[in-house]
Structure formats: structure tokens, C-alpha cells
Enzyme design. Structure first.
Site, PDB file in Angstrom:
ATOM      1  N   ASN A  40      78.292  42.908  -6.586  1.00  0.00           N
ATOM      2  CA  ASN A  40      78.518  42.367  -7.821  1.00  0.00           C
ATOM      3  C   ASN A  40      78.184  42.991  -8.960  1.00  0.00           C
ATOM      4  O   ASN A  40      77.241  43.272  -9.037  1.00  0.00           O
ATOM      5  CB  ASN A  40      78.043  40.795  -7.753  1.00  0.00           C
ATOM      6  CG  ASN A  40      78.213  39.893  -8.605  1.00  0.00           C
ATOM      7  OD1 ASN A  40      78.300  40.141  -9.713  1.00  0.00           O
ATOM      8  ND2 ASN A  40      78.773  38.713  -8.173  1.00  0.00           N
ATOM      9  N   HIS A  51      83.213  40.774  -8.340  1.00  0.00           N
ATOM     10  CA  HIS A  51      82.383  40.044  -7.316  1.00  0.00           C
ATOM     11  C   HIS A  51      82.203  41.328  -6.136  1.00  0.00           C
ATOM     12  O   HIS A  51      82.867  42.306  -6.242  1.00  0.00           O
ATOM     13  CB  HIS A  51      82.933  39.029  -6.544  1.00  0.00           C
ATOM     14  CG  HIS A  51      82.695  37.723  -7.291  1.00  0.00           C
ATOM     15  ND1 HIS A  51      83.304  36.450  -6.647  1.00  0.00           N
ATOM     16  CD2 HIS A  51      82.607  37.590  -8.558  1.00  0.00           C
ATOM     17  CE1 HIS A  51      83.020  35.612  -7.415  1.00  0.00           C
ATOM     18  NE2 HIS A  51      82.328  36.055  -8.729  1.00  0.00           N
ATOM     19  N   GLU A  53      82.948  41.579  -2.983  1.00  0.00           N
ATOM     20  CA  GLU A  53      84.022  41.828  -2.116  1.00  0.00           C
ATOM     21  C   GLU A  53      85.110  42.605  -3.083  1.00  0.00           C
ATOM     22  O   GLU A  53      85.740  43.559  -2.543  1.00  0.00           O
ATOM     23  CB  GLU A  53      84.793  40.720  -1.669  1.00  0.00           C
ATOM     24  CG  GLU A  53      83.757  39.739  -0.745  1.00  0.00           C
ATOM     25  CD  GLU A  53      82.826  38.898  -1.394  1.00  0.00           C
ATOM     26  OE1 GLU A  53      82.397  37.930  -1.000  1.00  0.00           O
ATOM     27  OE2 GLU A  53      82.841  39.061  -2.750  1.00  0.00           O
ATOM     28  N   SER A  78      79.214  33.966   1.868  1.00  0.00           N
ATOM     29  CA  SER A  78      80.359  33.645   1.965  1.00  0.00           C
ATOM     30  C   SER A  78      81.417  33.557   0.630  1.00  0.00           C
ATOM     31  O   SER A  78      80.947  33.375  -0.327  1.00  0.00           O
ATOM     32  CB  SER A  78      80.338  31.903   2.016  1.00  0.00           C
ATOM     33  OG  SER A  78      81.357  31.362   2.548  1.00  0.00           O
ATOM     34  N   CYS A  80      83.994  33.485  -2.287  1.00  0.00           N
ATOM     35  CA  CYS A  80      84.547  32.534  -3.275  1.00  0.00           C
ATOM     36  C   CYS A  80      86.153  32.471  -3.192  1.00  0.00           C
ATOM     37  O   CYS A  80      86.567  33.181  -2.405  1.00  0.00           O
ATOM     38  CB  CYS A  80      84.148  32.858  -4.631  1.00  0.00           C
ATOM     39  SG  CYS A  80      84.990  34.112  -5.198  1.00  0.00           S
ATOM     40  N   CYS A  83      87.777  35.902  -3.996  1.00  0.00           N
ATOM     41  CA  CYS A  83      87.851  36.846  -2.983  1.00  0.00           C
ATOM     42  C   CYS A  83      88.546  36.518  -1.670  1.00  0.00           C
ATOM     43  O   CYS A  83      89.215  37.316  -1.116  1.00  0.00           O
ATOM     44  CB  CYS A  83      86.317  37.262  -2.756  1.00  0.00           C
ATOM     45  SG  CYS A  83      85.278  37.825  -4.344  1.00  0.00           S
TER      46      CYS A  83
END
Length: 146
Positions: A40, A51, A53, A78, A80, A83
Site C-alpha cells: 500500500n 492499495h 494488491e 482481505s 476491498c 481490489c
């Protein structure tokens, strides 16, 4: 931690934390090799979309659709909605998540679209995220749109 790829994602999260950013890391793995890694960078780059990912995918560079469709995305937290949408857009079939206690992303959406979602419930990922949330709650709330 035994999974080398989740370990690589955690190293990315730790790198972000050390830079003053949000400690979420991710790696994209194709045929047993990391082809993209990231963390991030919303704080560091002043970016609304980087982010962990998204940064890993960006760093993987432009790939043929087949590569994404044969890849696994590892992430410390986890994913969002943004992503998760990217995972669906590129047809990434499997996501391995370090933890989802700090934040529950769109796991059900991913599963409903055929993505294999595995939550490891890794204590190191959780502890790092909790430390950050405690130290910088306003930055965390900004990251998740609160």
C-alpha cells in the site's frame, strides 16, 4: 509462517509500515514465481488507488490474460471492493488472504464469481495491522473510505 508467498506479502506490508504507510502487502504468483510484488502506497505516493494488491499488479506489468488466469494473488488483508473488482476483471482464480479480522473485504463477491478464496488467519499479518490501526486510526479510516 511456512508459505513463502504469504511471507513475501508480509515483507511488503512491513516495508510499507517502515515507510510510514499502511501495512498491507501483496504478491502475484504465476507458475510458482513471484511476478509482481507491492505494498500500500496511498500515504507514500499520495495515491487514492495504490492499495497493496493494486501495487503488486502494477509492478507485474502488462500481462497476457492467460497469465492472470493462471495466477494466485497473495495479500496480507482481505481485499476491498476496488481490489476485488480488479481480481475479477483480470480473472485471477485464487486469492490467499493473510487475515480478515481487521477488515472484511469482498470475499463473498469473489467466491460468488468462482474465485477460490483461502483465509490463512495469520497472526503476524493481524498484529501488524492492529498496531497500525491503533497508531494511525484516521489514516486507516481514510484507506477504507470511512
Amino acid at each position: 509462517m511456512t508459505d513463502q508467498f504469504l511471507q513475501a506479502a508480509l515483507e511488503e506490508a512491513q516495508k510499507s509500515f517502515a515507510e510510514g504507510g499502511i501495512p498491507i502487502g501483496s504478491v502475484l504468483v504465476h507458475q510458482g514465481q513471484i511476478i509482481g510484488r507491492g505494498h500500500n502506497k496511498r500515504v507514500q505516493n499520495g495515491s487514492p488507488i495504490l492499495h497493496g494488491e493494486m501495487d503488486a499488479l502494477e509492478n507485474a506489468g502488462r500481462q497476457p490474460a492467460k497469465v492472470y488466469q493462471e495466477s494466485v494473488l497473495y495479500t496480507t488483508l482481505s481485499p476491498c471492493p476496488m481490489c476485488s473488482g480488479t481480481i475479477l476483471l483480470y480473472g485471477i482464480p485464487k486469492v490467499v488472504i493473510g487475515e480478515n479480522k481487521s477488515f472484511m473485504g469482498e470475499e463473498e463477491l469473489l467466491r460468488s464469481r468462482g474465485v477460490e478464496v483461502t483465509v490463512v488467519d495469520n497472526q503476524e499479518c493481524y498484529a501488524l495491522m492492529q498496531q497500525f490501526i491503533k497508531e494511525k486510526p484516521q489514516v486507516w479510516n481514510e484507506d477504507i473510505g470511512v
